[in-house]
Scaffold this motif. Structure first.
Motif, short mmCIF file in Angstrom:
data_model
loop_
_atom_site.label_atom_id
_atom_site.label_comp_id
_atom_site.label_asym_id
_atom_site.label_seq_id
_atom_site.Cartn_x
_atom_site.Cartn_y
_atom_site.Cartn_z
N UNK A 55 0.82 -1.22 0.00
CA UNK A 55 0.00 0.00 0.00
C UNK A 55 0.85 1.27 0.00
N UNK A 56 2.15 1.09 0.09
CA UNK A 56 3.04 2.26 0.05
C UNK A 56 3.01 3.08 1.33
N UNK A 57 2.83 2.44 2.48
CA UNK A 57 2.79 3.16 3.76
C UNK A 57 4.22 3.41 4.26
N UNK A 58 4.50 4.65 4.59
CA UNK A 58 5.78 5.08 5.12
C UNK A 58 5.56 6.01 6.30
N UNK A 59 6.59 6.13 7.16
CA UNK A 59 6.49 7.05 8.29
C UNK A 59 7.51 6.72 9.38
N UNK A 60 7.54 7.58 10.40
CA UNK A 60 8.45 7.40 11.55
C UNK A 60 7.62 7.27 12.81
N UNK A 61 7.88 6.23 13.58
CA UNK A 61 7.19 6.01 14.84
C UNK A 61 8.21 6.14 15.98
N UNK A 62 7.83 6.80 17.06
CA UNK A 62 8.70 6.98 18.25
C UNK A 62 8.07 6.21 19.39
N UNK A 91 10.24 3.95 8.69
CA UNK A 91 9.83 3.00 7.67
C UNK A 91 9.81 3.73 6.31
N UNK A 92 10.76 3.36 5.44
CA UNK A 92 10.87 3.99 4.12
C UNK A 92 10.92 2.93 3.05
N UNK A 93 10.21 3.16 1.95
CA UNK A 93 10.19 2.25 0.81
C UNK A 93 11.29 2.65 -0.16
#
Length: 209
Positions: A141-148, A206-208
């Protein structure tokens, strides 16, 4: 009366004993008796011991008369009188003030309650760490982001709790980060040389590609 009777009985008893002895010839008859002659020998005259001769007289020499000592009038010698200064009056006793009791020792600084907050990322203190796996659905689904994540360690360095402090915007990415960080093994934090609980923040990107 009783006394006269007792005396008569004793005399008759003695007469009977004498007659019995005479019958048995234990007492000789008067005509058989022999005359015994006893000669008295005078004891020998005591021997006189010689008297000891008197000790010789010792003549003591007459003391030689000595002349009487002359009395010489002597003038008494008067020793000079030394002038001795009177001792100084004693000093009054010093009254020392009682020493003040030492101040009580300063209380040890109170240690902050709760776990210690680490100043760097958690990964710096964790030699055993596994990176999170990228969910396949999120990749498609192309989900990316940063979680802390906020992670808490116990005294042995094990992760006891973890929660999302800043979400990546996708729950699948947040859950992948939580699952990965709970398997980490870290060095325990220390306070005054003693191991304590600690809290640290750990970001995951999380990077594609």
């Amino acid at each position: 009366m009783q006394r006269v009777f007792s005396l008569s009985f004793v005399l008759l008893l003695h007469a009977a004993i004498l007659w019995a002895l005479w019958q048995h010839r234990l007492i000789p008859a008067p005509h058989e008796a022999m005359t015994l002659f006893v000669n008295f020998i005078a004891p020998p005259a005591p021997v006189k011991k010689p008297e000891p001769s008197p000790p010789p007289k010792v003549t003591k020499p007459k003391p030689t008369p000595q002349p009487a000592p002359r009395l010489v009038a002597q003038t008494p010698i008067v020793a000079p009188t030394d002038y001795v200064a009177p001792p100084p009056p004693p000093e009054p006793p010093r009254i020392e003030a009682p020493l003040a009791p030492p101040p009580p020792p300063a209380p040890a600084p109170a240690l902050p309650a709760g776990p210690v907050a680490l100043g760097s990322e958690l990964s710096v203190a964790c030699p055993e760490r596994t990176p999170p796996s990228y969910p396949a659905i999120a990749r498609r689904l192309g989900e990316e982001g940063t979680v802390v994540l906020r992670v808490e360690l116990d005294e042995t360095g094990a992760v006891v709790s973890a929660q999302v402090k800043t979400s990546s915007g996708f729950s699948r990415l947040d859950e992948a980060a939580l699952a990965a960080v709970k398997t980490w093994r870290c060095e325990p934090a220390r306070r005054n040389g003693q191991p304590v609980r600690a809290v640290a923040l750990q970001p995951f990107k999380f990077l594609l590609q």
